[in-house]
Design an enzyme around this catalytic site. Structure first.
Site, short mmCIF file in Angstrom:
data_model
loop_
_atom_site.label_atom_id
_atom_site.label_comp_id
_atom_site.label_asym_id
_atom_site.label_seq_id
_atom_site.Cartn_x
_atom_site.Cartn_y
_atom_site.Cartn_z
N LYS A 120 -10.47 -0.45 10.55
CA LYS A 120 -10.72 -1.62 9.72
C LYS A 120 -11.14 -2.82 10.57
O LYS A 120 -11.42 -3.90 10.07
CB LYS A 120 -9.47 -1.99 8.90
CG LYS A 120 -9.13 -0.94 7.84
CD LYS A 120 -8.05 -1.44 6.92
CE LYS A 120 -7.29 -0.34 6.22
NZ LYS A 120 -8.05 0.33 5.15
N CYS B 234 -4.89 2.64 -3.59
CA CYS B 234 -3.64 3.13 -2.97
C CYS B 234 -2.51 2.14 -3.16
O CYS B 234 -1.66 1.98 -2.27
CB CYS B 234 -3.83 3.45 -1.50
SG CYS B 234 -4.96 4.79 -1.21
N GLN C 51 -4.74 -5.01 7.12
CA GLN C 51 -5.79 -5.90 6.59
C GLN C 51 -5.89 -7.20 7.40
O GLN C 51 -6.88 -7.92 7.27
CB GLN C 51 -5.50 -6.25 5.12
CG GLN C 51 -5.56 -5.07 4.17
CD GLN C 51 -6.94 -4.45 4.10
OE1 GLN C 51 -7.95 -5.10 4.38
NE2 GLN C 51 -6.99 -3.18 3.72
N HIS D 129 0.88 -1.18 0.00
CA HIS D 129 0.00 0.00 0.00
C HIS D 129 0.91 1.23 0.00
O HIS D 129 2.04 1.17 0.50
CB HIS D 129 -0.82 -0.05 1.30
CG HIS D 129 -1.88 1.00 1.43
ND1 HIS D 129 -1.61 2.30 1.78
CD2 HIS D 129 -3.23 0.94 1.28
CE1 HIS D 129 -2.75 2.98 1.85
NE2 HIS D 129 -3.74 2.18 1.54
N ASP E 100 3.00 -4.39 7.99
CA ASP E 100 1.76 -3.62 7.85
C ASP E 100 0.61 -4.61 8.05
O ASP E 100 0.32 -5.42 7.17
CB ASP E 100 1.72 -2.98 6.46
CG ASP E 100 0.35 -2.42 6.10
OD1 ASP E 100 -0.58 -2.52 6.93
OD2 ASP E 100 0.20 -1.89 4.98
#
Lengths: 408, 149
Positions: free
Chosen positions: A227, A366, A204, A124, A201
């Site tokens: 999220k 993104c 998600q 991302h 990261d």
């Protein structure tokens, strides 16, 4: 295995009962942000009605209550991802801020001209640009671990990039555009063998699977509240204690100091407060705690199993459509379906689906380098979570027929 | 409720699938680039002018049906118009997409009126106007990309 009764759970999300253009609202944009359960909204309201006070400062009752709840949320986060210690949990605004924090503190202090940083081709923008900024400033080389056509990291190529010059690897746990789940344990082990630290990261991943940072062995893990059913504007940076202790502060201000003097050297607070300057998003942090309770109440492995079943069903159905191409077909995948359709641009598809009540994301998500790789302007992305249903997959399937009709 | 067919009329689908004047004009200084970075739409517009009159117009690029059809229809419509007429068309086209439904678009716009349905979709107005903003830039020959985002 607990069977998920999501009809009941859907009632916890008031927004899901609204109508869009006369149709039931089918929310398939969960990878952008999830909807919020009533419990999370109630927490926000209750905080402002009953406990609104600044934290870590007041000696009055309400401030003590607010501080207690804020620190309780830290405890819940530490338990959720199995951190060794609560002081390893830093509250930030979101994943983006967490990654920038690492780049600007750990990165600037420890990575020098001639060193190398590795990211992957599926990152991302928030796990690309902070490293580009750092690399430009310090004359560091940024290397890119490539992915194959299915959207999986090519481990042999990644291995080749790792050298003693590699000081840091920044990698996503789950690709937001492709859904691929990366083989983190292996990748982290390989990075550690050359002495590099690993930043993950996890934006998600946290809402969809059990995270165990100690088992993974990662040095930093970043994720966002919004999220995972919590409000926007709150996120988490996990870091190994020794690393966090060695890092210079990020933002200067109140709360992050021990003593401030205009004559002598200012001294900084202990972890985690060293990285939490200023009044934080107190209500958001407490509500993140509620969201964690909510997820734990359902059980994350039940969520994961259900979402996998839904993903498999949706994949099967969409593959019935001859002009449809799935982008991202990794063996290990989370419930994200990115696709293109011959003759129809993602934005046109997005508009036509919206007219039928379906919210999807259309565009580059993104992650422009991924679109470059696949030589497409963008994709349509349907991302599912536990409150989505098999019926909603069928509604999506039928709505795509309408797109085909218009563009046939 | 809007009927999606009011947006995606046959003319628009036709122009998006088979864009007219879809080629480069190499030897002209009247050219400009238009980009909408958020949606990735990108086009290059080429004009030939003779004594203040547009004698030829063409474009290349990638984009959604709305932006491609809008560019295609625009290049067809510009041929034979003066700079001043093109500027008036720009204004009228822009008005058609931003004014309320009750007011009628200018008759001057002719075939371009098929794009009037876009006004019901505020997030798509920028798709339809990209070619027109690029036109302004090409006429000024500013040589810097324009964006409608």
């Amino acid at each position: 295995m607990k069977i998920l009764s999501n009809q009941q759970l859907r009632e916890d999300f008031p927004i899901l009962s609204k109508k869009i253009h006369g149709h039931p609202f089918v929310y398939l944009d969960n990878a952008s942000t999830s909807q919020k359960p009533r419990a999370v909204m109630d927490t926000l309201k209750r905080y402002y009605q009953e406990n609104n006070s600044n934290i870590h400062r007041g000696i009055h009752h309400t401030s003590e209550q607010a501080t207690l709840q804020y620190e309780e949320a830290r405890h819940k986060v530490a338990r959720l991802i199995n951190a060794n210690h609560e002081s390893e949990i830093i509250f930030v605004r979101g994943t983006t801020e967490a990654i920038n924090l690492i780049a600007q503190t750990y990165g600037r202090a420890n990575i020098q001209s001639g060193d190398e940083i590795i990211i992957s081709e599926m990152e991302h923008h928030s796990n690309i640009v902070p490293w580009q900024l750092l690399c430009e400033e310090k004359n560091i080389q940024l290397k890119i671990a490539p992915i194959n056509e299915s959207g999986e990291i090519i481990l042999e190529k990644y291995q080749e990039l790792l050298t003693p010059k590699t000081k840091l690897v920044a990698i996503t746990h789950i690709s937001n555009a492709l859904g691929s789940i990366n083989p983190l344990s292996v990748m982290i082990k390989m990075a550690h063998e050359v002495g590099a630290v690993v930043v993950v990261d996890g934006a998600q991943a946290v809402p969809h699977m059990k995270i165990n940072v100690q088992a993974l062995g990662c040095d930093f893990y970043a994720f966002s509240g919004h999220k995972m059913y919590a409000p926007t504007g709150v996120g988490v940076l996990y870091g190994k204690k020794a690393l966090l202790e060695s890092m210079p502060p990020y933002h200067g201000g109140g709360n992050m100091i021990r003593t401030v003097s205009l004559i002598e050297k200012t001294t900084f607070n202990e972890l985690p407060y060293k990285f939490e300057a200023g009044t934080p998003n107190i209500a958001g942090v407490i509500a993140l705690g509620t969201a964690i309770d909510y997820i734990s109440g359902i059980d994350i492995s039940t969520i994961e199993d259900y979402e996998t079943t839904l993903l498999n069903y949706a994949t099967e159905r969409l593959q019935e459509i001859p002009e449809l191409h799935l982008i991202g077909t990794a063996k290990e995948k989370a419930s994200i379906l990115s696709f293109t359709l011959d003759h129809a641009h993602p934005h046109d598809i997005g508009t036509i689906l919206d007219q039928q009540g379906i919210a999807v994301r259309a565009g580059h998500h993104c992650a422009m380098p991924i679109m470059e790789k696949y030589k497409i302007p963008g994709t349509v992305r349907a991302s599912f979570c536990f409150y989505n249903t098999v019926d909603e997959v069928d509604i999506l399937f039928n709505a795509i027929q309408k797109v085909r009709e218009i563009f046939r | 409720m809007n009927d999606i067919r009011d947006l995606y009329q046959e003319v628009i689908i036709d122009h998006s699938k088979n864009p007219r004047n879809f080629y480069k004009i190499e030897s002209t200084c009247y050219r400009a680039e238009g980009i909408n970075p958020l949606c990735g739409d990108r086009l290059a517009l080429y004009l030939e002018l003779d004594e203040g009159k547009i004698t030829n117009a063409s474009f290349v690029g990638t984009g959604c049906a709305i932006s491609t059809a809008s560019a295609s229809l625009m290049t067809e419509y510009l041929k034979g118009r003066t700079r001043e007429e093109a500027e008036i068309l720009f204004q009228e086209f822009h008005q058609m997409l931003t004014q309320s439904e009750s007011s009628c678009p200018s008759e001057n716009l002719g075939k371009l009126k098929v794009l009037s349905g876009v006004r019901e979709y505020p997030s798509r107005v920028k798709c339809a106007t990209l070619a027109w903003h690029t036109l302004r830039s090409a006429l000024d020959s500013k040589n810097e990309p324009v964006s409608t985002e």
